[in-house]
Scaffold this active site. Structure first.
Site, PDB file in Angstrom:
ATOM      1  N   GLU A 122       9.582  33.847  28.136  1.00 52.26           N
ATOM      2  CA  GLU A 122       9.561  35.053  29.150  1.00 52.26           C
ATOM      3  C   GLU A 122       8.539  35.188  30.064  1.00 52.26           C
ATOM      4  OE1 GLU A 122      12.820  37.696  26.705  1.00 52.26           O
ATOM      5  OE2 GLU A 122      11.496  38.734  28.187  1.00 52.26           O
TER       6      GLU A 122
ATOM      7  N   LEU B 116       6.724  39.559  23.256  1.00 50.31           N
ATOM      8  CA  LEU B 116       7.865  40.003  22.630  1.00 50.31           C
ATOM      9  C   LEU B 116       8.445  41.035  23.611  1.00 50.31           C
ATOM     10  CD1 LEU B 116       6.369  40.830  19.027  1.00 50.31           C
ATOM     11  CD2 LEU B 116       7.738  38.912  19.850  1.00 50.31           C
ATOM     12  N   ASP B 117       9.726  41.190  23.344  1.00 49.23           N
ATOM     13  CA  ASP B 117      10.621  42.246  24.296  1.00 49.23           C
ATOM     14  C   ASP B 117       9.961  43.586  23.977  1.00 49.23           C
ATOM     15  OD1 ASP B 117      12.465  40.365  25.580  1.00 49.23           O
ATOM     16  OD2 ASP B 117      13.739  40.735  23.686  1.00 49.23           O
ATOM     17  N   LYS B 118      10.097  44.637  24.892  1.00 48.86           N
ATOM     18  CA  LYS B 118       9.621  45.851  24.770  1.00 48.86           C
ATOM     19  C   LYS B 118       9.810  46.492  23.219  1.00 48.86           C
ATOM     20  CE  LYS B 118      10.033  50.495  26.475  1.00 48.86           C
ATOM     21  NZ  LYS B 118      10.680  51.367  27.837  1.00 48.86           N
TER      22      LYS B 118
ATOM     23  N   ARG C 226      18.605  37.549  19.447  1.00 47.78           N
ATOM     24  CA  ARG C 226      19.731  38.260  19.882  1.00 47.78           C
ATOM     25  C   ARG C 226      21.132  37.693  20.128  1.00 47.78           C
ATOM     26  NH1 ARG C 226      16.481  42.009  23.968  1.00 47.78           N
ATOM     27  NH2 ARG C 226      18.569  43.278  24.017  1.00 47.78           N
TER      28      ARG C 226
END
Length: 362
Positions: A30, A182-184, A290
């Site tokens: 990302e 990493l995602d929030k 996910r």
């Protein structure tokens, strides 16, 4: 640029960080966009004014392309934000659209003012859990809820801001040394470079898949259950969901854009409604775990984007990067680091009577 250029003032301009976008070898982590630092402008110095005369060879080109050529020391994303903020004029009229066309002899005036993005790269003291550190790199255990990079809606209070406050070396490398994210709402281990040589080496290692990343996830168990095999492999390409561009999905690359993605899953504990799973990444696509868990009809608990529901006190996706292993790019020393489950995930397992032992997960 073919046209003439001149400076209307001599005040120092924002100092641009080297763009990291072109260096990122695994877009699935990302990484995106260029970063700017505006030390002088943010400190109150008068912004520099650039004036450009469009040359014959640039007649009919988009204004953002002409600016990128004429003010090449700054990133295109910074210049586009200046356009959006009304800091660019064409023959005395304010421009706001990057797609506007220019003609030979046109006069462009650019005010090199600080933008939200350029001012975001400022140190902010915060408590960071550092699980390993040496002269070349460090590894942090990121809590859920902490955004990694400044972005619209989160220009301050990010991991990058905290790293800039903690480590003077962080200002000498792009993105404060962050080489992945990493995602929030995902917690866990992240490696951060403290110098450019280490950063370049880590980026290459990530691209070559020489960094081992394992996660622990808590997922829903549907009526049909997990199945007889505790170990499952998902090898399915991931791309933008053609029905919802805000999410990712398993896609047929013959019909939709996507990239190969592979994840291994191992059942560690569970009951009729929930399971604890170890996830091993072999690629690094956006939301990979996910999406792959949802494709197995096991969405992560509290992951509303992919069909999960809040349960057991969990209000964020139940995903934690618990193991990071790689050979130190400078010392060649093998590093294997672990981070135990955070309190919210551990509490959910306890509420359901599911036993978890870190050593058994390795």
């Amino acid at each position: 640029m073919a046209g003439q250029r001149k400076k209307a003032s001599q005040a120092p301009a924002p100092q641009g960080l080297v763009s990291f976008e072109a260096r990122q070898a695994e877009p699935g982590w990302e990484e995106s966009g260029d970063d700017e630092v505006a030390d002088d402008a943010a400190a109150g110095a008068a912004p520099e004014i650039r004036e450009l005369i469009v040359g014959a060879g640039e007649h009919g080109q988009r204004v953002d392309k002409v600016l990128a050529s004429g003010v090449s020391e700054f990133s295109r994303s910074y210049l586009q934000q200046l356009l959006a903020d009304g800091a660019v004029t064409l023959n005395g009229k304010v421009l706001t659209k990057s797609s506007a066309k220019v003609g030979a002899g046109d006069r462009l005036r650019v005010e090199m003012r600080p933008t939200q993005q350029s001012m975001a790269f400022q140190p902010e003291a915060m408590a960071l859990e550092v699980v390993y550190e040496d002269d070349d790199l460090l590894v942090v255990n990121k809590p859920a809820g902490l955004v990694v990079h400044p972005a619209p809606g989160n220009w301050t209070g990010t991991l990058l801001n905290g790293l800039l406050a903690r480590d003077e070396k962080a200002r000498q490398v792009p993105r404060a040394g962050i080489v992945h994210r990493l995602d929030k709402d995902t917690s866990g281990l992240m490696v951060v470079a403290r110098n450019r040589a280490t950063m370049d080496a880590l980026v290459k290692m990530i691209a070559a898949r020489d960094v081992s990343r394992q996660y622990l996830a808590i997922a829903h168990v549907p009526g049909k259950g997990w199945g007889p095999r505790r170990h499952r492999e998902v090898d399915a390409p991931i791309g933008r969901d053609p029905r919802n561009r805000l999410r990712m999905a398993v896609v047929d690359m013959a019909q939709h854009p996507g990239k190969p993605a592979r994840t291994d899953f191992d059942w560690l504990a569970g009951d009729a409604q929930h399971c604890l799973v170890r996830c091993t990444l072999h690629t690094g696509r956006t939301h990979q775990i996910r999406v792959h868990m949802a494709s197995l009809s096991h969405p992560l608990v509290a992951d509303a984007v992919y069909g999960g529901r809040p349960e057991g006190g969990l209000e964020r996706q139940a995903l934690h990067a618990f193991r990071l292993a790689f050979v130190h790019p400078m010392s060649q020393k093998p590093l294997v680091l672990h981070a135990p489950l955070p309190p919210d995930m551990a509490s959910a397992l306890e509420n359901w009577g599911l036993r978890y032992n870190l050593q058994e997960s390795l």
